[in-house]
Scaffold this motif. Structure first.
Motif, PDB file in Angstrom:
ATOM      1  N   GLY A 229       0.863  -1.171   0.000  1.00  0.00           N
ATOM      2  CA  GLY A 229       0.000   0.000   0.000  1.00  0.00           C
ATOM      3  C   GLY A 229       0.899   1.220   0.000  1.00  0.00           C
ATOM      4  N   ARG A 231       1.054   5.469   0.427  1.00  0.00           N
ATOM      5  CA  ARG A 231       0.362   6.685   0.874  1.00  0.00           C
ATOM      6  C   ARG A 231       1.054   7.884   0.237  1.00  0.00           C
ATOM      7  N   TYR A 240      -4.331   6.956  -1.301  1.00  0.00           N
ATOM      8  CA  TYR A 240      -3.787   5.606  -1.051  1.00  0.00           C
ATOM      9  C   TYR A 240      -3.868   4.804  -2.340  1.00  0.00           C
ATOM     10  N   ASN A 242      -3.106   0.922  -3.804  1.00  0.00           N
ATOM     11  CA  ASN A 242      -2.855  -0.442  -3.348  1.00  0.00           C
ATOM     12  C   ASN A 242      -2.596  -1.368  -4.534  1.00  0.00           C
TER      13      ASN A 242
END
Length: 595
Positions: A229, A231, A240, A242
């Motif tokens: 993930g 940020r 975010y 993923n």
């Protein structure tokens, strides 16, 4: 449990996965006689009551009554299903699963999985190193600003994705990974090249999936890096990012920080939060058992996973409307999987990270843990105008449907508050709750039929049951002559079934694993552990005593049964009953004389 695998293959797996060696990886064992002893890993204790029998390949704890084979040990210690535990051991021993031995594509898929997991591990190490370089300084400063210590950064393996377009891709290609492997991992994005003026296709363009982001590795309970993930800093979108589903990662199946959850022992509850930072922050403040879903609403698969680690789940989502909606869905999912749940009520619309930084771990420990019914009633209250009679009526009806599923004691906790909120009397509310209850037919339809289970609670005396259990333990040594024991000597259904299994040549470990119920598996494990005596003559004498005692008890009970009804008989029936009493008395005297 073991029906999907050939028994011979499972016997080989248990033989190669020596139980003493496997358990020693988790428990310090010391040999005492023919067994090994240690402190039980399944409950806290100071005196060793956990025994491992290498001859039978079984373990049993005399404290908490846990017991089973090397496979069930891995199931309990690693919180795995039977299939997962078998695969876990088979992978360690490099044994292909039997249904895949003839699959020509099996080795290719297995090799590919190992390559992709290796690439992910290299990427995680690359990101982590980058965090402590001058280029990673802005991301490191961001993590520090969020209050994270170097210790918790290392614990979670947090990292930094550099700004360059293909820094990671170039690094991993130099390590020997192909662009296609990096694409399959979700680490590299491959786009078609631009069309040239002559109509031909230019070479494909490759660039890193994650750039200029704080990196959160997603690690499963086995320690494999599955995905990442990222940020974003500043206004970069999405906030975010993923990893999408890959051959080694499915976001519906796992949770963030599963690797740390696996190491927690004797957890009373798992705390489920929404974001990576919530997990890291709560863990830094000393809150145990915190995990997050992976960019998706809670799934049934995730609920089943969490059920392995603790008896209940606390939903701790953000205070915004999206978080509150997710809680309602999460409660439904947990109920479907039979997982008791609570909802942590965060004040002022805060998320878990914000709250614990403001109020600390003590404030977090004192947060109200709402029952599902309390939480649902609070959310319903927001949907109705309780200043109107119509609103109060509709609210009372909606709440009655929720309370109708509760036991009377649980219901009582909510009735008083509902009376105050709606103005309806206790009698009226109870009548509405009764009207909201599903009919008996509906309840029957909703109930899942329980799998038939063999009863292990025999209608015999405790003394005779103990004699039958000892006899079975003696028989499991393999040292008894075949003519000492018969099937008729076992009145308990489970013991009779185990006797028949041993007679057919089944191993004690295989008999343990065929039991679905944990309590039954533990009982069978204790029964089939090697008895204390090593002397064959003594084992035979003990067995003969058990058989005589059991047969005497049954014949004496039969005489008492006949004598209770003898006065109600007449003619041939009475003469037949008296003849049976005479015959039983003669056999009793013979057995007593032999003893």
């Amino acid at each position: 449990m073991a029906s999907r695998f050939p028994s011979a293959w499972l016997d080989e797996l248990r033989s190669r996965a020596d139980i003493v060696q496997v358990v020693s990886g988790y428990v310090t064992l010391k040999r005492n006689g023919h067994k090994y002893w240690g402190l039980c890993p399944f409950h806290g204790e100071k005196t060793a009551s956990f025994s491992v029998d290498p001859e039978r390949q079984l373990y049993y704890c005399f404290g908490c009554k846990a017991g089973g084979t090397v496979i069930s040990f891995i199931m309990e210690i690693e919180r795995l299903t039977f299939f997962e535990a078998v695969k876990f051991l088979a992978d360690q021993l490099h044994m292909p699963l039997p249904q895949m031995e003839e699959d020509p594509d099996y080795q290719r898929k297995r090799d590919q999985r190992e390559r992709l997991l290796s690439a992910n591990r290299e990427a995680a190490q690359f990101y982590h190193r980058e965090l402590f370089t001058p280029e990673g300084a802005p991301i490191y400063a961001y993590l520090q600003k969020r209050g994270l210590s170097d210790g918790v950064i290392r614990k979670f393996g947090l990292g930094a994705a550099p700004e360059g377009w293909d820094r990671l891709t170039t690094y991993l290609i130099e390590k020997g990974y192909s662009v296609d492997e990096l694409r399959l991992c979700g680490l590299t994005v491959v786009k078609e090249g631009e069309k040239r003026a002559d109509g031909t296709q230019g070479p494909p363009k490759t660039f890193d999936m994650f750039r200029n982001r704080a990196i959160f590795p997603i690690i499963d309970q086995y320690g494999n890096v599955l995905a990442f993930g990222g940020r974003a800093l500043g206004d970069q979108q999405p906030k975010y990012l993923n990893t999408s589903d890959t051959p080694v990662f499915n976001k519906r199946l796992g949770v963030y920080a599963a690797n740390l959850l696996r190491k927690e022992r004797h957890l009373e509850r798992v705390i489920l939060v929404e974001g990576y930072m919530d997990v890291v922050s709560l863990t830094q403040f000393g809150v145990p058992g915190v995990v997050a879903t992976l960019g998706t609403a809670l799934t049934n698969e995730q609920a089943k996973l969490l059920k392995r680690f603790a008896p209940r789940v606390y939903l701790s989502y953000d205070g915004d409307s999206a978080g509150q909606h997710a809680i309602l869905r999460g409660l439904d999912i947990l109920e479907q999987e039979g997982v008791p749940a609570r909802v942590l009520d965060f004040p002022d619309g805060l998320d878990p990270d914000e709250f614990i930084r403001r109020d600390g771990p003590e404030g977090f420990a004192h947060l109200p843990a709402l029952t599902p019914e309390t939480y649902r009633m609070r959310r319903l209250k927001e949907q109705f105008d309780l200043s109107t009679q119509e609103g109060r009526t509709d609210y009372a009806k909606a709440c009655a449907s929720i309370l109708a599923t509760l036991e009377p004691v649980e219901m009582e906790n909510h009735l008083q508050e509902l009376m105050i909120q709606t103005g309806f009397s206790r009698e009226v509310l109870l009548a509405q709750i009764g009207a909201s209850r599903p009919s008996a037919a509906e309840v029957t339809r909703q109930m899942q039929p329980a799998a038939p289970r063999r009863s292990t609670a025999p209608a015999i005396s405790g003394e005779e049951l103990r004699a039958q259990e000892l006899l079975l333990s003696l028989m499991a040594t393999g040292r008894l002559p075949g003519d000492i024991v018969t099937t008729e000597d076992f009145q308990d259904p489970l013991l009779k079934s185990l006797y028949e299994g041993l007679q057919s040549g089944a191993s004690p470990a295989s008999l343990v694993e065929r039991e679905e119920d944990e309590v039954t598996r533990a009982r069978v494990s204790k029964l089939l552990l090697t008895p204390p005596s090593e002397d064959t003559d003594q084992i035979i004498h003990m067995a003969q005593d058990c058989v005589r005692s059991m047969r005497l008890t049954r014949m004496e009970a039969r005489i008492q049964e006949i004598m209770r009804t003898i006065n109600s008989l007449s003619g041939e029936d009475k003469r037949s009953a008296m003849a049976e009493v005479t015959q039983l008395t003669r056999r009793i005297n013979e057995l007593k004389k032999a003893r």
